[in-house]
Design an enzyme around this catalytic site. Structure first.
Site, mmCIF file in Angstrom:
data_model
loop_
_atom_site.group_PDB
_atom_site.id
_atom_site.type_symbol
_atom_site.label_atom_id
_atom_site.label_comp_id
_atom_site.label_asym_id
_atom_site.label_seq_id
_atom_site.Cartn_x
_atom_site.Cartn_y
_atom_site.Cartn_z
ATOM 1 N N TYR A 113 12.528 6.442 -0.005
ATOM 2 C CA TYR A 113 12.891 5.035 0.142
ATOM 3 C C TYR A 113 14.390 4.826 -0.054
ATOM 4 C CZ TYR A 113 13.250 0.057 -0.905
ATOM 5 O OH TYR A 113 13.619 -1.264 -0.906
ATOM 6 N N LYS A 137 10.659 -11.924 4.082
ATOM 7 C CA LYS A 137 10.074 -12.441 2.844
ATOM 8 C C LYS A 137 10.065 -13.967 2.807
ATOM 9 C CE LYS A 137 9.612 -8.207 1.353
ATOM 10 N NZ LYS A 137 10.156 -7.431 2.465
ATOM 11 N N TYR A 159 15.231 -0.791 5.927
ATOM 12 C CA TYR A 159 13.991 -1.200 6.580
ATOM 13 C C TYR A 159 14.087 -1.156 8.102
ATOM 14 C CZ TYR A 159 12.627 -2.834 1.943
ATOM 15 O OH TYR A 159 12.318 -2.879 0.608
#
Length: 331
Positions: free
Chosen positions: A262, A49, A288
């Site tokens: 998730y 990010k 992730y």
């Protein structure tokens, strides 16, 4: 000239390194695996990010914003890094977090601890299925009534501006490939909000590269994820003036490693995190990169790659999440 690609803050010094994973490659008996260490980008604890925020925060500063507002899960890497970017720029930051299964723990560790350490101005917790964008709009209106100006960043920083961070990363990978004489046949990355994969695809497209990008889903099903990435790839391409429309065939996502959903652990993820730690001394995360590496391992074991293929795994960061679930890795 469209200046948008050049309006950028700089949070990382130089290129992130690419390392060969020789022991892991031997262990799997598969292709030549390398890793792009985007866990070593700038800002607090690093991660993918940061690249998106270089462009998003530049846009916020250009618009005269004094507060960044973004959203994510309670352990959101994106929220951590947005807050860190705000600190770096002398801006305020407010977060909208979704309540996790089992309820919200205000004393939670990991990224949640860092939200408080970094000094989030406000943390709004909403129901898991709540409307994050509506909650962010509400905070922005409250700030406007006080004479302040907010800049809203979507979940994961994944819009046309944020995707430019990974367009730049694709160009960086191409440069490193040229310098090392090692062109990469594939880049494998986690794909969730879609901006990382869409940005990589746009960058390789702009460079006329033959490198293929495989996204390993961390949330939704394959069809939904491929449609999401394709839409963002198209809008990013139009934003920067790339000619033509992207072919759906360029977007490849694998949804067999998501598991129950998730951030819900899987046995394949645990194996992948342990294997990389014990062969290469590199920490992945359970949400992730652990699932993305599980996907790469699974694809290797089923013969997806030739032995001579050069495969680059993108490490998108997230290791603070390891410390929220020690039971997964303790004997």
């Amino acid at each position: 000239m469209n200046p948008i690609r050049y309006e950028r803050r700089r949070y990382t010094t130089g290129q992130t390194p690419i390392e060969k994973l020789e022991r892991l490659s031997r262990e799997l008996g598969g292709p030549v695996i390398s890793i792009k260490r985007d866990d070593l980008t700038g800002l607090t604890a690093g991660g993918n990010k940061t690249r998106k925020l270089e462009y998003l925060v530049a846009d916020a500063v250009r618009q005269g914003a004094d507060t960044l507002i973004t959203c994510g899960a309670v352990q959101s890497n994106h929220c951590r890094l947005t807050l860190a970017a705000a600190v770096r720029e002398g801006l305020k930051c407010q977060l909208v977090l979704t309540e996790p299964e089992g309820g919200y723990d205000p004393q939670a560790s990991g990224n949640h601890l860092l939200f408080h350490l970094l000094g989030a101005e406000k943390i709004e917790v909403i129901e898991a299925d709540g409307d994050m964008h509506a909650a962010m709009d509400k905070l922005a209106h409250e700030l406007a009534s006080q004479g302040r100006k907010a800049y809203l960043i979507p979940v994961g920083g994944s819009n046309e501006v944020g995707s430019l961070g990974y367009m730049a990363c694709a160009e960086e990978i191409e440069q490193q490939a040229w310098e090392s004489g090692t062109p990469y046949d594939y880049v494998v990355t986690a794909t969730g909000s879609g901006g990382t994969q869409a940005g990589l695809l746009a960058g390789f497209w702009a460079r006329n590269s033959n490198t293929r990008v495989i996204g390993v889903n961390v949330s939704r099903d394959r069809q939904s994820q491929e449609a999401k990435v394709l839409e963002l790839l198209g809008s990013t391409a139009r934003t920067i003036g790339l000619k033509g429309e992207p072919s759906p065939d360029t977007v490849q996502c694998e949804d067999r490693y998501v598991g129950p959903g998730y951030a819900i652990p899987t046995a394949e993820m645990v194996e992948a995190v342990q294997l990389v730690a014990r062969t290469e001394g590199i920490l992945l995360d359970p949400v992730y990169t652990g699932k993305a590496m599980a996907g790469l391992i699974g694809l290797i074991r089923e013969g997806r790659f030739a032995k001579e293929d050069q495969v680059l795994f993108l490490h998108t960061g997230g290791s603070p999440a390891l410390y929220t679930a020690p039971q997964l890795f303790l004997p």
